[in-house]
Motif scaffolding. Structure first.
Motif, short mmCIF file in Angstrom:
data_model
loop_
_atom_site.label_atom_id
_atom_site.label_comp_id
_atom_site.label_asym_id
_atom_site.label_seq_id
_atom_site.Cartn_x
_atom_site.Cartn_y
_atom_site.Cartn_z
N SER A 176 0.84 -1.19 0.00
CA SER A 176 0.00 0.00 0.00
C SER A 176 0.88 1.24 0.00
CB SER A 176 -0.92 0.02 1.23
OG SER A 176 -0.16 0.07 2.43
N TYR A 177 0.26 2.37 -0.28
CA TYR A 177 1.03 3.62 -0.26
C TYR A 177 1.57 3.90 1.14
CZ TYR A 177 2.04 8.52 0.29
OH TYR A 177 2.64 9.69 0.62
N LYS A 214 -5.37 6.37 -9.30
CA LYS A 214 -5.02 7.77 -9.52
C LYS A 214 -4.55 8.41 -8.21
CE LYS A 214 -6.92 12.12 -11.26
NZ LYS A 214 -8.12 12.78 -11.84
N GLN A 215 -5.27 8.11 -7.11
CA GLN A 215 -4.90 8.67 -5.81
C GLN A 215 -3.53 8.18 -5.38
OE1 GLN A 215 -7.66 7.66 -2.72
NE2 GLN A 215 -6.72 9.00 -1.21
N ALA A 219 -0.15 10.47 -4.77
CA ALA A 219 0.54 10.46 -3.48
C ALA A 219 2.00 10.05 -3.64
CB ALA A 219 -0.17 9.50 -2.52
N TYR A 220 2.25 9.06 -4.50
CA TYR A 220 3.64 8.62 -4.72
C TYR A 220 4.47 9.71 -5.38
CZ TYR A 220 7.53 5.93 -6.66
OH TYR A 220 8.78 5.48 -6.99
N CYS A 224 7.88 11.50 -3.75
CA CYS A 224 9.17 11.62 -4.43
C CYS A 224 9.58 13.07 -4.61
CB CYS A 224 9.11 10.91 -5.78
SG CYS A 224 8.95 9.10 -5.65
N GLN A 225 8.61 13.92 -4.93
CA GLN A 225 8.92 15.35 -5.13
C GLN A 225 9.38 15.98 -3.82
OE1 GLN A 225 5.63 17.57 -6.67
NE2 GLN A 225 6.80 19.44 -6.96
N HIS A 226 8.80 15.57 -2.70
CA HIS A 226 9.19 16.12 -1.40
C HIS A 226 10.65 15.82 -1.09
CE1 HIS A 226 8.67 17.39 2.79
NE2 HIS A 226 9.27 16.27 3.16
#
Length: 509
Positions: A176-177, A214-215, A219-220, A224-226
């Motif tokens: 899961s995320y 999509k959610q 979130a992923y 990664c951007q953070h």
């Protein structure tokens, strides 16, 4: 030796030996041939082996190979020799006995090598330091238990592609995320930096519909951007594209299995104790990459100041039964929350509920054994005071069995239900659960009462109430009884306060 042909290798070995100072007899002995054969080799020279283009026996599949079997292989090259033999045995019964199976298998193998389709090629990679980190989940081999109860879990593993440094984390439930986010962020904190790229599998098991997909993707990407990473995923079903971490699962699981065997048991008191064992195994594996990891750390990016959201957020309304339904799980909550809509932060191993910005609950997350069923997490302390006002509701409650704190209470209920009338049994059991909750003595009380019940010395409800529900001694209040004339003066307006600075004395109890 007589009766055996001289091989080409023996010929070459003899001729090479003759280039030295050894005599003919010694060279013949080294090659394993006779001296007479050695003389003949020197007279005639080494024979060049001609390629044979004829068959030494009749082809048993000549009638069916080209017209029947080759078209089947061209249509589906993965057909095995056994499958084709069964096809022949069905369509030509008795013509191709089982003894011909090995011949057919060799023929199929030769066809694939000479006429079959191209196979996929694995291109080995050399990743620069600080470039790529990889995440993946794996099933452990050992059947781990926590306090005797099976632990259904996965192991999340993060690995740096260049140095091979790794980190592992116990994950409850499936992929899961929230499991990925928590495991990845824990690994990055221990690592002390972030690579420029993070790779994981497609996480197709983490969602059941396109909305969840999509959610999860959003979130992923945000995670990664953070951390300043480029998030990538491999194609579904192609685990070898994540090979740098897939291959690491084998060494980790081997180490873990050995550690459990050395320990002598796969039963742990808590999940934290099990995680500590995994950390020790990871620490030993990381010793082999200390030099490369020290080199790679120079190329890692700095960590951000704060962690990213590692949970999913959902809403759940508390029912009149003082329960909430979250992801195939039924959870009890304090009855004061009935009617409220809770904002739930859903992690892989827990859920935290908020009313507004105030945290009101934190519960361990449970997972159903069957996807078509719901798991239950019922805490009797949430509802016992409400149940004490109507104890007869206990007998047919939908989650009656989950109200018992442990197995001692379940066995105790069976004995009480047999020995007492139905009405008294419910009242007695509910009173015991309330005592356990109010006095925080559920384990000791359950063991004690179960032993007494087995010895047919079950205490009555009055004895239990006298033992545990005694009223505390109230402090003695000293009050002054006023004269009756003071009341008459008060009513007629002639009363004067004798203590103007200390306030009026109390005229009643």
């Amino acid at each position: 030796m007589p009766g055996k042909h001289i091989t080409q290798r023996q010929e070459m070995l003899y001729m090479q030996s003759r280039q030295t100072d050894l005599n003919q007899e010694t060279c013949a002995a080294k090659a394993g041939i006779s001296v007479r054969s050695a003389r003949r080799l020197e007279q005639n020279g080494v024979a060049t082996k001609t390629q044979r283009h004829w068959k030494t026996r009749t082809d048993p599949f000549a009638a069916v190979w080209e017209p029947e079997l080759v078209p089947l292989l061209e249509k589906e090259p993965k057909l095995t020799g056994l499958t084709l033999w069964e096809y022949l045995d069905e369509h030509h019964p008795g013509d191709y006995p089982y003894e011909l199976l090995r011949t057919l298998q060799r023929r199929v193998k030769h066809w694939r090598a000479t006429q079959g389709p191209d196979n996929p090629v694995m291109f080995r990679q050399t990743v620069p330091p600080g470039r790529q980190g990889l995440s993946d989940f794996t099933h452990p081999r050992a059947a781990v238990t926590i306090a005797g109860q099976p632990l259904r879990h996965l192991i999340y593993q993060y690995r740096l592609a260049y140095s091979g440094w790794r980190c592992a984390h116990v994950v409850r439930g499936g992929e899961s995320y929230s499991a990925l986010a928590e495991g990845l962020q824990n690994a990055l904190q221990k690592c002390g930096g972030t690579p420029t790229e993070h790779r994981t599998d497609s996480l197709s098991a983490a969602y059941v519909n396109q909305s969840q997909k999509k959610q999860l993707t959003q979130a992923y990407e945000g995670l990664c951007q953070h951390y300043g990473m480029t998030g990538t995923t491999n194609n579904p079903g192609l685990g070898h594209e994540n090979g740098a971490v897939e291959t690491a699962h084998g060494t980790l699981k081997h180490r873990l299995d050995q550690a459990i065997m050395l320990r002598g048991s796969a039963d742990f008191a808590t999940v934290a104790e099990y995680q500590a064992l995994i950390n020790r195994c990871i620490g030993r594996l990381n010793r082999y990459c200390v030099t490369r990891f020290a080199e790679e750390k120079k190329y890692l990016q700095l960590l951000p100041k704060y962690r990213f959201m590692d949970y999913s957020e959902i809403s759940a309304k508390v029912t009149t039964s003082s329960t909430i339904d979250v992801k195939h799980g039924l959870y009890s909550v304090p009855s004061r929350l009935i009617g409220e809509t809770l904002r739930i932060h859903l992690y892989h191993d827990k859920l935290i509920g908020f009313v507004g910005q105030t945290q009101v609950i934190e519960l361990a997350r449970v997972y159903p054994d069957n996807a078509n069923k719901r798991a239950r997490c019922i805490d009797y302390r949430h509802v016992i005071h409400a149940l004490a006002t109507k104890p007869q509701a206990f007998r047919f409650s939908n989650f009656r069995d989950e109200l018992f704190p442990d197995d001692n209470y379940r066995q105790l209920w069976k004995i009480v239900d047999q020995k007492l009338p139905a009405k008294d049994a419910c009242k007695w059991m509910v009173a015991v659960l309330r005592i356990a909750a109010d006095h925080q003595c559920e384990r000791e009380l359950g063991r004690s009462l179960y032993r007494q019940a087995q010895a047919d010395q079950l205490p009555t409800l009055k004895i239990l109430q006298a033992r545990y529900l005694q009223k505390k001694d109230r402090p003695e209040l000293h009050t002054k009884q006023h004269d009756i004339a003071d009341y008459d003066d008060l009513l007629t307006g002639g009363w004067v306060n004798p203590h103007p600075q200390g306030g009026a004395p109390c005229l009643s109890n």
